[in-house]
Write a protein that holds these residues in place. Structure first.
Motif, short mmCIF file in Angstrom:
data_model
loop_
_atom_site.label_atom_id
_atom_site.label_comp_id
_atom_site.label_asym_id
_atom_site.label_seq_id
_atom_site.Cartn_x
_atom_site.Cartn_y
_atom_site.Cartn_z
N ILE A 103 16.28 -36.93 6.83
CA ILE A 103 15.26 -37.17 7.94
C ILE A 103 14.56 -35.73 8.23
CG2 ILE A 103 14.69 -37.75 10.42
CD1 ILE A 103 17.25 -39.89 10.11
N ARG A 118 15.40 -43.58 8.84
CA ARG A 118 16.08 -43.52 7.47
C ARG A 118 17.08 -44.56 7.34
NH1 ARG A 118 20.29 -38.78 4.97
NH2 ARG A 118 20.44 -39.85 2.82
N GLY A 137 15.41 -40.93 13.44
CA GLY A 137 14.83 -39.57 13.72
C GLY A 137 15.00 -38.91 14.84
N GLU A 163 22.83 -39.95 11.31
CA GLU A 163 22.52 -39.96 10.19
C GLU A 163 23.60 -39.32 9.26
OE1 GLU A 163 18.97 -37.56 7.27
OE2 GLU A 163 19.41 -36.99 9.37
#
Length: 277
Positions: A103, A118, A137, A163
């Motif tokens: 990201i 993502r 993000g 993430e």
């Protein structure tokens, strides 16, 4: 997804699967979807199959859309992000399907406060049975996550994760279809060895894997409990399970997920380094 304009930058297999899923789910109409690609033949196929508008102008597509799906190979993401940045409007949601692209690297090439998500889907999305993880993000909102979730739930199941766990998802569900295909092939080979015809053995093996997975998902039972339902004292299943344990199947699959995850981490670091240049 009501009223959303969804633009797919890249018209390959994953974009096609997502378009098919969205239209099949009736959450959007063909008029709400557009796609871009460099290959006119691919654009013609998308127009003919799904009745959507297509273009070779990435920047123009992004200006039209309020949900931008980056569905290109990671090797060309850097170049594509330039067109995305030039056409992006404030409040647009950018959803990346590009494997291994962090990201941070995407956000660095987009306008300040760009709302990026993502994703890590798998190839089973083509059969509307995919497994996808999405990660927000820095500036993505809860509504943005719901949009992304709706997109990927149109082709299967979707989970929201941090993430830092995307590489683990890549090692498990992202790479997992390859492991399962190998298992199906091996089961079919076993059927052939004990006398079944190849086509029959392959059909039975694939349907057995599909049925077992569907049973676990629908019941929510622990797989060990479902395994025990098949395993009678002194029966055939326990004899087969003993052979699998002796052959180290359980450990081999665990090692495969770990190895694939480690490789995903390596490739992600390489991609991040490339995009920092």
């Amino acid at each position: 997804m009501e009223g959303r304009r969804i633009g797919f930058v890249g018209g390959g297999s994953m974009a096609s699967a997502l378009i098919r899923g969205l239209l099949h789910s009736a959450t959007v109409t063909a008029a709400q979807i557009r796609a871009s690609d460099l290959k006119e033949q691919r654009l013609a196929e998308l127009r003919q199959t799904y009745g959507i508008e297509t273009t070779d102008d990435n920047e123009g597509l992004v200006r039209w859309a309020d949900v931008v799906v980056i569905a290109v190979k990671p090797q060309i993401v850097d170049r594509i992000l330039g067109a995305v940045a030039a056409g992006l409007n404030e409040g647009d949601v950018v959803i990346s399907v590009a494997a291994g692209v962090p990201i941070e690297a995407i956000e660095a090439r987009l306008p300040d406060r760009a709302r990026v998500i993502r994703s890590m889907p798998n190839t089973a999305a083509i059969a509307l049975a995919g497994a996808t993880a999405i990660a927000p993000g820095s500036h993505a909102t809860k509504d943005d996550l719901e949009v992304a979730r709706a997109l990927f739930e149109a082709v299967g199941r979707c989970v929201v994760l941090d993430e830092t766990l995307i590489d683990a998802v890549t090692g498990l569900s992202g790479s997992g279809p390859a492991y399962v295909m190998l298992m199906i092939e091996a089961l079919a080979d076993g059927g052939v060895k004990v006398g079944l015809g190849r086509d029959t053995a392959l059909l039975l093996a694939a349907q057995t894997v599909y049925g077992a997975a569907k049973l676990q998902l629908e019941t929510g039972e622990h797989p060990g409990r479902l395994k025990d339902m098949v395993t009678s004292p002194g029966g055939t299943a326990i004899a087969g399970l003993h052979t699998l344990e002796a052959g180290g199947l359980r450990r081999t699959l665990i090692d495969a997920v770990e190895a694939a995850t480690n490789r995903a981490i390596e490739l992600g670091e390489q991609m991040a380094k490339k995009l920092r240049r």
